[in-house]
Design a protein around this motif. Structure first.
Motif, PDB file in Angstrom:
ATOM      1  N   GLU A  41      29.696  51.649  35.561  1.00  0.00           N
ATOM      2  CA  GLU A  41      29.416  50.484  34.725  1.00  0.00           C
ATOM      3  C   GLU A  41      29.984  49.258  35.434  1.00  0.00           C
ATOM      4  OE1 GLU A  41      27.656  50.610  32.061  1.00  0.00           O
ATOM      5  OE2 GLU A  41      27.524  52.793  31.899  1.00  0.00           O
ATOM      6  N   PRO A  42      29.179  48.548  36.215  1.00  0.00           N
ATOM      7  CA  PRO A  42      29.714  47.477  37.057  1.00  0.00           C
ATOM      8  C   PRO A  42      30.476  46.407  36.279  1.00  0.00           C
ATOM      9  CG  PRO A  42      27.447  48.009  37.673  1.00  0.00           C
ATOM     10  CD  PRO A  42      27.736  48.751  36.405  1.00  0.00           C
ATOM     11  N   LEU A  43      29.908  45.915  35.158  1.00  0.00           N
ATOM     12  CA  LEU A  43      30.552  44.830  34.438  1.00  0.00           C
ATOM     13  C   LEU A  43      31.825  45.298  33.741  1.00  0.00           C
ATOM     14  CD1 LEU A  43      27.452  42.965  32.933  1.00  0.00           C
ATOM     15  CD2 LEU A  43      28.811  42.367  34.939  1.00  0.00           C
ATOM     16  N   ALA A  44      31.686  46.339  32.900  1.00  0.00           N
ATOM     17  CA  ALA A  44      32.855  46.847  32.184  1.00  0.00           C
ATOM     18  C   ALA A  44      33.881  47.407  33.150  1.00  0.00           C
ATOM     19  CB  ALA A  44      32.428  47.921  31.176  1.00  0.00           C
ATOM     20  N   GLY A  45      33.424  48.151  34.162  1.00  0.00           N
ATOM     21  CA  GLY A  45      34.343  48.720  35.135  1.00  0.00           C
ATOM     22  C   GLY A  45      35.079  47.652  35.911  1.00  0.00           C
ATOM     23  N   GLY A  46      34.366  46.585  36.316  1.00  0.00           N
ATOM     24  CA  GLY A  46      35.018  45.505  37.050  1.00  0.00           C
ATOM     25  C   GLY A  46      36.069  44.797  36.221  1.00  0.00           C
ATOM     26  N   ALA A  47      35.772  44.578  34.935  1.00  0.00           N
ATOM     27  CA  ALA A  47      36.742  43.921  34.056  1.00  0.00           C
ATOM     28  C   ALA A  47      37.982  44.785  33.864  1.00  0.00           C
ATOM     29  CB  ALA A  47      36.095  43.614  32.705  1.00  0.00           C
ATOM     30  N   VAL A  48      37.781  46.086  33.667  1.00  0.00           N
ATOM     31  CA  VAL A  48      38.914  46.990  33.473  1.00  0.00           C
ATOM     32  C   VAL A  48      39.758  47.080  34.738  1.00  0.00           C
ATOM     33  CG1 VAL A  48      39.567  49.392  33.030  1.00  0.00           C
ATOM     34  CG2 VAL A  48      37.788  48.320  31.655  1.00  0.00           C
ATOM     35  N   VAL A  49      39.097  47.183  35.888  1.00  0.00           N
ATOM     36  CA  VAL A  49      39.831  47.268  37.152  1.00  0.00           C
ATOM     37  C   VAL A  49      40.631  45.985  37.403  1.00  0.00           C
ATOM     38  CG1 VAL A  49      39.554  47.350  39.660  1.00  0.00           C
ATOM     39  CG2 VAL A  49      38.289  48.941  38.225  1.00  0.00           C
ATOM     40  N   SER A  50      40.048  44.826  37.131  1.00  0.00           N
ATOM     41  CA  SER A  50      40.759  43.558  37.343  1.00  0.00           C
ATOM     42  C   SER A  50      41.951  43.446  36.404  1.00  0.00           C
ATOM     43  CB  SER A  50      39.804  42.381  37.130  1.00  0.00           C
ATOM     44  OG  SER A  50      38.741  42.414  38.056  1.00  0.00           O
ATOM     45  N   LEU A  51      41.749  43.794  35.135  1.00  0.00           N
ATOM     46  CA  LEU A  51      42.853  43.718  34.178  1.00  0.00           C
ATOM     47  C   LEU A  51      43.963  44.689  34.536  1.00  0.00           C
ATOM     48  CD1 LEU A  51      44.076  42.653  31.566  1.00  0.00           C
ATOM     49  CD2 LEU A  51      42.741  44.362  30.310  1.00  0.00           C
ATOM     50  N   SER A  52      43.594  45.904  34.919  1.00  0.00           N
ATOM     51  CA  SER A  52      44.612  46.881  35.290  1.00  0.00           C
ATOM     52  C   SER A  52      45.345  46.460  36.555  1.00  0.00           C
ATOM     53  CB  SER A  52      43.967  48.256  35.489  1.00  0.00           C
ATOM     54  OG  SER A  52      43.021  48.236  36.552  1.00  0.00           O
ATOM     55  N   ALA A  53      44.650  45.804  37.487  1.00  0.00           N
ATOM     56  CA  ALA A  53      45.308  45.318  38.700  1.00  0.00           C
ATOM     57  C   ALA A  53      46.317  44.226  38.368  1.00  0.00           C
ATOM     58  CB  ALA A  53      44.266  44.804  39.689  1.00  0.00           C
ATOM     59  N   VAL A  54      45.970  43.337  37.436  1.00  0.00           N
ATOM     60  CA  VAL A  54      46.912  42.303  37.010  1.00  0.00           C
ATOM     61  C   VAL A  54      48.164  42.945  36.412  1.00  0.00           C
ATOM     62  CG1 VAL A  54      47.299  40.443  35.351  1.00  0.00           C
ATOM     63  CG2 VAL A  54      45.187  40.500  36.673  1.00  0.00           C
ATOM     64  N   LEU A  55      47.973  43.930  35.543  1.00  0.00           N
ATOM     65  CA  LEU A  55      49.116  44.595  34.911  1.00  0.00           C
ATOM     66  C   LEU A  55      49.970  45.310  35.953  1.00  0.00           C
ATOM     67  CD1 LEU A  55      47.399  46.047  31.711  1.00  0.00           C
ATOM     68  CD2 LEU A  55      48.831  44.003  31.903  1.00  0.00           C
ATOM     69  N   PHE A  65      53.887  36.347  35.698  1.00  0.00           N
ATOM     70  CA  PHE A  65      52.481  36.540  35.332  1.00  0.00           C
ATOM     71  C   PHE A  65      51.519  35.700  36.169  1.00  0.00           C
ATOM     72  CE2 PHE A  65      48.752  35.632  32.631  1.00  0.00           C
ATOM     73  CZ  PHE A  65      48.275  36.923  32.499  1.00  0.00           C
ATOM     74  N   PRO A  66      51.792  34.405  36.418  1.00  0.00           N
ATOM     75  CA  PRO A  66      50.842  33.640  37.251  1.00  0.00           C
ATOM     76  C   PRO A  66      50.645  34.241  38.631  1.00  0.00           C
ATOM     77  CG  PRO A  66      52.360  32.157  36.126  1.00  0.00           C
ATOM     78  CD  PRO A  66      52.877  33.546  35.912  1.00  0.00           C
ATOM     79  N   GLY A  67      51.698  34.815  39.211  1.00  0.00           N
ATOM     80  CA  GLY A  67      51.560  35.427  40.523  1.00  0.00           C
ATOM     81  C   GLY A  67      50.642  36.631  40.511  1.00  0.00           C
ATOM     82  N   ALA A  68      50.730  37.437  39.445  1.00  0.00           N
ATOM     83  CA  ALA A  68      49.843  38.601  39.332  1.00  0.00           C
ATOM     84  C   ALA A  68      48.387  38.167  39.222  1.00  0.00           C
ATOM     85  CB  ALA A  68      50.249  39.446  38.126  1.00  0.00           C
ATOM     86  N   VAL A  69      48.122  37.153  38.412  1.00  0.00           N
ATOM     87  CA  VAL A  69      46.750  36.654  38.255  1.00  0.00           C
ATOM     88  C   VAL A  69      46.246  36.043  39.563  1.00  0.00           C
ATOM     89  CG1 VAL A  69      45.293  35.020  37.011  1.00  0.00           C
ATOM     90  CG2 VAL A  69      47.068  36.275  35.785  1.00  0.00           C
ATOM     91  N   ALA A  70      47.100  35.255  40.231  1.00  0.00           N
ATOM     92  CA  ALA A  70      46.697  34.632  41.488  1.00  0.00           C
ATOM     93  C   ALA A  70      46.399  35.678  42.558  1.00  0.00           C
ATOM     94  CB  ALA A  70      47.796  33.684  41.971  1.00  0.00           C
ATOM     95  N   THR A  71      47.161  36.764  42.569  1.00  0.00           N
ATOM     96  CA  THR A  71      46.925  37.814  43.558  1.00  0.00           C
ATOM     97  C   THR A  71      45.589  38.495  43.327  1.00  0.00           C
ATOM     98  OG1 THR A  71      49.311  38.197  43.737  1.00  0.00           O
ATOM     99  CG2 THR A  71      47.861  39.921  44.579  1.00  0.00           C
ATOM    100  N   VAL A  72      45.259  38.807  42.072  1.00  0.00           N
ATOM    101  CA  VAL A  72      43.978  39.459  41.776  1.00  0.00           C
ATOM    102  C   VAL A  72      42.818  38.530  42.127  1.00  0.00           C
ATOM    103  CG1 VAL A  72      42.526  40.370  39.926  1.00  0.00           C
ATOM    104  CG2 VAL A  72      44.936  40.979  40.023  1.00  0.00           C
ATOM    105  N   ILE A  73      42.948  37.248  41.805  1.00  0.00           N
ATOM    106  CA  ILE A  73      41.897  36.294  42.182  1.00  0.00           C
ATOM    107  C   ILE A  73      41.753  36.244  43.705  1.00  0.00           C
ATOM    108  CG2 ILE A  73      41.239  33.855  42.169  1.00  0.00           C
ATOM    109  CD1 ILE A  73      42.560  33.635  39.428  1.00  0.00           C
ATOM    110  N   GLY A  74      42.882  36.265  44.406  1.00  0.00           N
ATOM    111  CA  GLY A  74      42.836  36.271  45.860  1.00  0.00           C
ATOM    112  C   GLY A  74      42.182  37.519  46.418  1.00  0.00           C
ATOM    113  N   LEU A  75      42.441  38.672  45.798  1.00  0.00           N
ATOM    114  CA  LEU A  75      41.815  39.915  46.250  1.00  0.00           C
ATOM    115  C   LEU A  75      40.299  39.883  46.033  1.00  0.00           C
ATOM    116  CD1 LEU A  75      44.427  42.537  45.014  1.00  0.00           C
ATOM    117  CD2 LEU A  75      43.980  41.837  47.379  1.00  0.00           C
ATOM    118  N   LEU A  76      39.872  39.291  44.921  1.00  0.00           N
ATOM    119  CA  LEU A  76      38.432  39.145  44.689  1.00  0.00           C
ATOM    120  C   LEU A  76      37.809  38.212  45.736  1.00  0.00           C
ATOM    121  CD1 LEU A  76      38.387  38.845  40.784  1.00  0.00           C
ATOM    122  CD2 LEU A  76      37.741  40.822  42.165  1.00  0.00           C
ATOM    123  N   GLY A  77      38.525  37.131  46.048  1.00  0.00           N
ATOM    124  CA  GLY A  77      38.037  36.237  47.092  1.00  0.00           C
ATOM    125  C   GLY A  77      38.009  36.907  48.455  1.00  0.00           C
TER     126      GLY A  77
END
Length: 277
Positions: free
Chosen positions: A166-180, A200-212
């Motif tokens: 499930e690309p959309l649901a799976g991607g959202a779950v993977v991103s959220l779990s990576a932040v946690l 918390f901002p560092g965790a979010v910034a890292t996940v955004i960076g990994l997506l980039g």
């Protein structure tokens, strides 16, 4: 006494205010801190230990469930975001999903554990440098064991979960779990010396960076795999993977640094805005 050329003096007077403005801005402070923590050198060390730790660990973890596991080559290909042609080059480097467990020895597992704990220590040191903390005491090494165990479990779930269909649901779950995971990793490896809210901002910034980084890999590393394989053979693919791990290291430590800057700069900017009113 030698005099400056008039042209150089004019350029200095022209760009001096701009240089001072950038130097005292959050971007300038972030650049200076990235040099202070030796971001590039730490990312190179992250890549070296990652190649010795993460790659074997991912191979074993993805082989633990041969029925549902995707295999390390497919896992890495999806992480890199490579094309189908480049995926085949990656698959040629690694064994099938079921073979790794059968050929793994006790010595190999012991070496993996040693490198894994060293990898955890390197990540902890990077986080401590980002936050300007003194090194943790030697008896805090148990945190590396716990962190490596949780990381292994997370990788196992990501390698075998059915959410990938499930690309959309799976991607959202993977991103959220990576932040946690990254949020908790910073808190654990720093020994609770930094508050959850600040991390918390560092965790979010890292996940955004990994997506980039995944988008960048799709545009740059995927063609490089194909061209390097023709030029260097299988070693060309290894060089691209190593370069990708350097990028991951930059994102991990750089994301934590961006998180600290956001934690410090946002209240300062809000206070300055109130003063103007």
């Amino acid at each position: 006494m030698p005099m400056k050329p008039s042209g150089a003096a004019d350029r200095s007077s022209r760009f001096g205010p701009l240089h001072r403005l950038i130097s005292h801005s959050p971007v300038g402070r972030g650049w200076r801190r990235s040099r202070e923590i030796e971001l590039w050198s730490r990312s190179l060390g992250f890549a070296a230990l990652g190649l010795l730790t993460l790659v074997p660990l991912l191979i074993i973890v993805s082989s633990a469930d041969p029925e549902h596991g995707r295999g390390f080559a497919q896992w890495l290909g999806e992480g890199l975001g490579v094309s189908t042609a480049s995926m085949r080059q990656v698959e040629q480097l690694f064994t099938g999903p079921g073979q790794a467990l059968r050929t793994t020895t006790a010595f190999g597992i012991a070496a993996l554990a040693v490198f894994g704990l060293t990898f955890g220590a390197a990540v902890q040191t990077g986080y401590e440098k980002v936050w300007g903390l003194s090194p943790a005491r030697w008896w805090a090494r148990w945190r590396h064991v716990m962190w490596l165990g949780v990381l292994t479990g997370y990788l196992y779930v990501s390698a075998t979960t059915a959410l990938r269909r499930e690309p959309l649901a799976g991607g959202a779950v993977v991103s959220l779990s990576a932040v946690l995971l990254l949020w908790w990793s910073q808190r654990l490896l720093l020994g609770g010396r930094i508050r959850w809210r600040a991390l918390f901002p560092g965790a979010v910034a890292t996940v955004i960076g990994l997506l980039g980084l995944r988008v960048f890999s799709r545009l740059v590393f995927s063609p490089l795999i194909a061209s390097n394989t023709v030029t260097y053979g299988p070693m060309g693919t290894v060089l691209v993977i190593q370069s990708w791990l350097v990028g991951v290291g930059i994102v991990v430590f750089g994301g934590a640094l961006v998180g600290r800057l956001l934690h410090e700069e946002l209240p300062r900017m809000a206070h300055a805005r109130k003063r103007r009113r």
